[in-house]
Design an enzyme around this catalytic site. Structure first.
Site, short mmCIF file in Angstrom:
data_model
loop_
_atom_site.label_atom_id
_atom_site.label_comp_id
_atom_site.label_asym_id
_atom_site.label_seq_id
_atom_site.Cartn_x
_atom_site.Cartn_y
_atom_site.Cartn_z
N SER A 1 -24.74 15.45 -30.31
CA SER A 1 -24.87 14.72 -31.58
C SER A 1 -23.54 14.37 -32.24
O SER A 1 -23.43 14.39 -33.46
CB SER A 1 -25.77 15.50 -32.56
OG SER A 1 -27.07 15.61 -32.02
N GLY B 1 -23.62 11.07 -26.13
CA GLY B 1 -24.86 10.50 -25.59
C GLY B 1 -25.26 9.25 -26.38
O GLY B 1 -24.72 8.17 -26.20
N GLY B 2 -26.19 9.43 -27.30
CA GLY B 2 -26.77 8.31 -28.06
C GLY B 2 -25.74 7.35 -28.65
O GLY B 2 -25.88 6.13 -28.54
N GLU C 1 -21.66 21.79 -24.19
CA GLU C 1 -22.74 21.08 -24.87
C GLU C 1 -23.85 22.07 -25.21
O GLU C 1 -24.72 22.36 -24.36
CB GLU C 1 -23.30 19.98 -23.96
CG GLU C 1 -22.29 18.92 -23.59
CD GLU C 1 -22.97 17.60 -23.19
OE1 GLU C 1 -22.65 16.58 -23.83
OE2 GLU C 1 -23.83 17.59 -22.31
N HIS D 1 -25.15 18.82 -16.31
CA HIS D 1 -25.68 18.48 -17.63
C HIS D 1 -26.97 19.26 -17.88
O HIS D 1 -27.76 19.48 -16.96
CB HIS D 1 -25.95 16.97 -17.71
CG HIS D 1 -26.17 16.53 -19.13
ND1 HIS D 1 -27.38 16.71 -19.77
CD2 HIS D 1 -25.33 16.00 -20.03
CE1 HIS D 1 -27.26 16.27 -21.01
NE2 HIS D 1 -26.04 15.83 -21.20
N GLY E 1 -29.02 15.41 -28.66
CA GLY E 1 -30.06 14.46 -29.03
C GLY E 1 -30.93 14.90 -30.19
O GLY E 1 -31.99 14.32 -30.44
N GLU F 1 -29.69 18.44 -19.11
CA GLU F 1 -30.92 17.74 -18.72
C GLU F 1 -31.18 17.89 -17.22
O GLU F 1 -32.32 17.97 -16.78
CB GLU F 1 -30.84 16.26 -19.14
CG GLU F 1 -30.98 16.13 -20.65
CD GLU F 1 -30.14 15.03 -21.27
OE1 GLU F 1 -29.73 14.10 -20.57
OE2 GLU F 1 -29.89 15.13 -22.50
N ASN G 1 -21.93 9.33 -21.97
CA ASN G 1 -22.95 9.58 -20.96
C ASN G 1 -24.16 8.72 -21.30
O ASN G 1 -24.88 9.00 -22.25
CB ASN G 1 -23.30 11.07 -20.97
CG ASN G 1 -24.44 11.40 -20.02
OD1 ASN G 1 -24.86 10.55 -19.23
ND2 ASN G 1 -24.94 12.62 -20.10
N TRP G 2 -24.36 7.66 -20.52
CA TRP G 2 -25.43 6.70 -20.85
C TRP G 2 -26.81 7.20 -20.46
O TRP G 2 -27.81 6.56 -20.80
CB TRP G 2 -25.15 5.36 -20.18
CG TRP G 2 -23.96 4.62 -20.73
CD1 TRP G 2 -23.15 5.01 -21.78
CD2 TRP G 2 -23.43 3.37 -20.29
NE1 TRP G 2 -22.18 4.08 -22.01
CE2 TRP G 2 -22.33 3.05 -21.11
CE3 TRP G 2 -23.80 2.47 -19.28
CZ2 TRP G 2 -21.58 1.87 -20.94
CZ3 TRP G 2 -23.06 1.31 -19.12
CH2 TRP G 2 -21.97 1.02 -19.95
N LYS G 3 -26.88 8.26 -19.69
CA LYS G 3 -28.18 8.81 -19.27
C LYS G 3 -29.06 7.71 -18.66
O LYS G 3 -28.53 6.81 -18.01
CB LYS G 3 -28.86 9.53 -20.44
CG LYS G 3 -27.90 10.54 -21.10
CD LYS G 3 -28.55 11.43 -22.12
CE LYS G 3 -27.50 12.36 -22.73
NZ LYS G 3 -28.05 13.32 -23.67
P1 13P Z 1 -26.19 13.17 -27.82
O1 13P Z 1 -24.79 12.71 -28.23
O2 13P Z 1 -27.19 12.07 -27.82
O3 13P Z 1 -26.61 14.37 -28.60
O4 13P Z 1 -26.05 13.63 -26.29
C1 13P Z 1 -25.03 14.48 -25.92
C2 13P Z 1 -25.01 14.57 -24.44
O5 13P Z 1 -25.94 15.10 -23.84
C3 13P Z 1 -23.87 14.00 -23.72
O6 13P Z 1 -23.89 14.36 -22.38
#
Ligand code: 13P
Length: 252
Positions: A215, A236-237, A169, A97, A175, A99, A9-11
């Site tokens: 994470s 994510g990251g 999640e 998600h 994050g 967020e 997920n590149w956000k």
């Molecule tokens: P991180 O891997 O950066 O913690 O993010 C997870 C995420 O929100 C994937 O959708």
């Protein structure tokens, strides 16, 4: 056998060129990997979806969206519909998600509508959910997850779950660098499967892929993925760096 999935997920990251480069590099990095029964997914931002679909063509990489509006069309400024996504070759959408729930006030009720739109359009969703830190501290994490699933998904028929990938999640692990332990992930995934079995059938529960997100890094992916009810990850990251994402794919 359940499908294994590693999804990035590149956000709100990567320009058009950066998206192209990342997909090209990823293509190269995984071309000689035997990825039987494993799907590799990336989710760029809306404006880069069409070009990313083109770049990923004839590769193992699937391009999916990070969100979608539930309405077919109409006066919803700034939104994107299922039909628009399908028209550019996007068949899968991340929904729910944390967020989006936190910053854009997405409710379980709106998510239930979005899931219905996905099914009406014969698309697929990676449906995200998970508890807050305060829920876990109050020992309410199972209750919260059950209510998120039941409010947004449990009006569906068992057969609809063929179009649903679940992504647990825990919000406190997104994050933050703090991952749920492999045991915590397994415990929750087994619980999720048990409530799906109770509501539907063992077959539905056994066949739905449940991803863990929060994470996930090259250093912890293998241990998390080794758990029997963890079918992959939503990253994510670490999905923004080709070396890290490839290492996570290799860990599946
Ligand atoms: P991180 O891997 O950066 O913690 O993010 C997870 C995420 O929100 C994937 O959708």
């Amino acid at each position: 056998m359940r499908t294994k999935i590693v999804a990035g997920n590149w956000k709100l990251n990567n320009t058009k060129e950066e998206s192209k480069t990342l997909i090209k590099d990823l293509k190269k990095a995984i071309e000689d990997k035997k990825l039987k029964n494993t799907r590799v997914i990336v989710a760029p931002t809306f404006v880069n979806l069409a070009s990313s679909v083109k770049t990923a063509k004839k590769s193992k990489i699937e391009v999916v969206a990070q969100n979608m509006h539930q309405a077919k069309n109409g006066a919803y400024t700034g939104e994107v519909s299922a039909e628009m996504l399908k028209a550019i070759g996007v068949k899968t959408v991340i929904l729910g998600h944390s967020e989006r729930r936190t910053y854009f006030n997405e409710t379980d009720a709106a998510l239930a509508e979005k899931v219905n739109t996905i099914l009406e359009n014969k698309m697929e969703t990676i449906f995200c959910f998970g508890e807050l830190l305060e829920d876990r501290k109050a020992d309410k994490h199972f209750e919260v997850v059950e209510s998120q699933l039941s409010n947004a998904l449990f009006h569906l028929k068992g057969a609809d779950f063929k179009s649903i990938i679940l992504a647990y999640e825990p919000v406190w692990a997104i994050g933050t660098g703090e991952t749920a332990s492999p045991e915590q992930a397994q415990e929750m995934h087994a619980f999720i499967r048990s409530i799906i079995e109770k509501k539907y059938t063992k077959e539905v529960a056994d066949n739905v892929s449940i991803l863990y997100g929060g994470s996930v890094k090259p250093a912890n992916a293998e241990e998390i993925f080794s758990k029997p009810d963890v079918d992959g990850g939503l990253i994510g990251g670490a999905a923004l760096k080709v070396a890290d994402f490839t290492a996570i794919i290799k860990a599946i």
